[in-house]
Design a protein around this motif. Sequence first.
Motif, PDB file in Angstrom:
ATOM      1  N   UNK A  50      -8.642  -7.480  -2.438  1.00 48.80           N
ATOM      2  CA  UNK A  50      -7.360  -7.522  -1.736  1.00 48.80           C
ATOM      3  C   UNK A  50      -6.568  -6.250  -2.040  1.00 48.80           C
ATOM      4  N   UNK A  51      -6.515  -5.854  -3.315  1.00 49.13           N
ATOM      5  CA  UNK A  51      -5.761  -4.670  -3.712  1.00 49.13           C
ATOM      6  C   UNK A  51      -6.378  -3.412  -3.130  1.00 49.13           C
ATOM      7  N   UNK A  52      -7.715  -3.318  -3.165  1.00 47.01           N
ATOM      8  CA  UNK A  52      -8.388  -2.151  -2.590  1.00 47.01           C
ATOM      9  C   UNK A  52      -8.119  -2.048  -1.092  1.00 47.01           C
ATOM     10  N   UNK A  53      -8.151  -3.170  -0.407  1.00 50.96           N
ATOM     11  CA  UNK A  53      -7.903  -3.181   1.038  1.00 50.96           C
ATOM     12  C   UNK A  53      -6.472  -2.786   1.360  1.00 50.96           C
ATOM     13  N   UNK A  54      -5.519  -3.333   0.619  1.00 53.29           N
ATOM     14  CA  UNK A  54      -4.116  -3.032   0.895  1.00 53.29           C
ATOM     15  C   UNK A  54      -3.795  -1.572   0.599  1.00 53.29           C
ATOM     16  N   UNK A  55      -4.544  -0.949  -0.331  1.00 52.66           N
ATOM     17  CA  UNK A  55      -4.341   0.473  -0.645  1.00 52.66           C
ATOM     18  C   UNK A  55      -4.963   1.369   0.418  1.00 52.66           C
ATOM     19  N   UNK A  56      -6.233   1.147   0.739  1.00 51.20           N
ATOM     20  CA  UNK A  56      -6.931   1.983   1.710  1.00 51.20           C
ATOM     21  C   UNK A  56      -6.331   1.812   3.104  1.00 51.20           C
ATOM     22  N   UNK A  57      -5.915   0.609   3.427  1.00 47.39           N
ATOM     23  CA  UNK A  57      -5.282   0.350   4.718  1.00 47.39           C
ATOM     24  C   UNK A  57      -3.785   0.644   4.697  1.00 47.39           C
ATOM     25  N   UNK A  58      -3.318   1.177   3.559  1.00 47.47           N
ATOM     26  CA  UNK A  58      -1.901   1.509   3.327  1.00 47.47           C
ATOM     27  C   UNK A  58      -0.975   0.421   3.861  1.00 47.47           C
ATOM     28  N   UNK A  59      -1.228  -0.792   3.416  1.00 47.05           N
ATOM     29  CA  UNK A  59      -0.439  -1.947   3.846  1.00 47.05           C
ATOM     30  C   UNK A  59       0.688  -2.239   2.876  1.00 47.05           C
ATOM     31  N   UNK A  60       0.357  -2.627   1.623  1.00 46.01           N
ATOM     32  CA  UNK A  60       1.404  -2.881   0.637  1.00 46.01           C
ATOM     33  C   UNK A  60       1.525  -4.318   0.186  1.00 46.01           C
ATOM     34  N   UNK A  61       0.823  -5.239   0.837  1.00 45.78           N
ATOM     35  CA  UNK A  61       0.827  -6.615   0.359  1.00 45.78           C
ATOM     36  C   UNK A  61       0.034  -6.685  -0.939  1.00 45.78           C
ATOM     37  N   UNK A  62       0.557  -7.352  -1.944  1.00 40.89           N
ATOM     38  CA  UNK A  62      -0.140  -7.439  -3.228  1.00 40.89           C
ATOM     39  C   UNK A  62      -0.118  -8.878  -3.739  1.00 40.89           C
ATOM     40  N   UNK A  63      -1.249  -9.303  -4.299  1.00 42.55           N
ATOM     41  CA  UNK A  63      -1.346 -10.651  -4.861  1.00 42.55           C
ATOM     42  C   UNK A  63      -1.044 -10.664  -6.349  1.00 42.55           C
ATOM     43  N   UNK A  64      -1.059  -9.482  -6.977  1.00 44.75           N
ATOM     44  CA  UNK A  64      -0.692  -9.341  -8.388  1.00 44.75           C
ATOM     45  C   UNK A  64       0.346  -8.236  -8.489  1.00 44.75           C
TER      46      UNK A  64
END
Length: 460
Positions: A50-64
């Motif tokens: 989830x963190x890798x996806x939100x970073x590469x996709x430059x989204x910003x949603x984080x579960x931690x």
Amino acid sequence: MQLNDRLHKLNTAQIITFGFAGVIILGGLLLWLPFCAAPGNHTSFSDAMFTATTCVCVTGLVTVVTASHWSMAGRVIILLLIQIGGVGLISLGSIIFISLRKKISLRNRRIIQESYNLDRMSGMVVVVKRVLLCVLGAEGIGTVCYAFRFVPQFGVVRGVGQSVFTAVSAFCNAGIDLLGEESLAPYVSDPVVNFTTMGLIIMSGLGFVVWWDLWDKIKKVFRRKLSVGRIYRSLRLHSKIVVTMTAILVIGGTVLIFLFDFHNPDSMGGYSTGTKLMASMFQAVTTRTAGFFTISQERFSNATYLLCLLLMIIGGSPMGTAGGIKTTTIAVLAMSLLANLRGKNDVEAHNRRIRESYLRSAIVVAGMGLFTVFVMSILLCAAMPEAPVADVIYEIISAAATVGLSRGLTPQLSTAGKWIVIITMYLGRIGPLTLGTAVTVRAQKRSPNAHLAEEDIMIG
């Protein structure tokens, strides 16, 4: 040899699709390793991906919580993934080739051309170099501006680290920070942090092509070859549309949020008028794919909630770091609607005709974007039936438009819910890139004289 042949046959859309997936998987596996988590913390595989996806996709949603969960190694990997996602895989690969003084092949030049949707293939190396210069320059200026606030607060070492991380995240529209769960809420009345962040978001959201066009006209003004009053009229059509749409969305969004929540005690009713205006502008800007917030999203009124959904769907502009279906897509669709209402055959803007292939791309991108939101919202509601529908829709649109804002649902996502949002973020990031490229290229290859027989249907 057979694998190389298959890789060589991949088109630009496929390269982008597989490239992003490969970086996400590699980043997720790295973040899953124990040394990437802070002492006492454990990272599940779903949280790592989830963190890798939100970073590469430059989204910003984080579960931690980024500030407390990850070790220094984890934070460095996150920063690198954000930078890769922001600059883009095609640009990054080209930069590596240029750094190694390797020649960029004709096929790779075509890939760069199609990925950036440029109208000519000449000067591809110059384009990539200018992109890198713009990114590093903007992030450097942002770092210096943030340092005036963060260095006195956190000390030199940590303050500079906070400044660099926030500047990269803001310019790449990632919205991830090392400040804690409250993001930029403690700085809601701080003009340095607010306007630095908004400046980086707006500049990156304009797109590099608009930067270069504006800079070219500004240079002509200094050389007295162009008057200040003629800057806008001398811009290319693309730049005119982007600048106009950006101004409408930022100014219009600011005014409406200011009016909707002026007396709302849950959001900004207790602030001074100046802080309310700044907070309204920040919300109007950050919803266009940034992910930072100075006021928690669940505190806003229903009117602002609906307005933010629209702003998130639209997003930024092409050839930048922003997401969404893009300002030009909405502009082309709106102009097409007006042209049809007026009985015109052509879609026109500023005494220019919009190509039919661009209208086709706009319809596909917008249609697939809305379809993705609808399907993923249903799936997330099914996976988490206890979650409020309003929060689910906000979460999915935020993920699909790579915004990164949430009404508090992200940390509560179940494992199934996390994977649904992961897929949504991935589709939201690669969708406009691959669909726009594929449709435009196919339209250019199609013979203009090939038509099927017509038959009437009823509409409306």
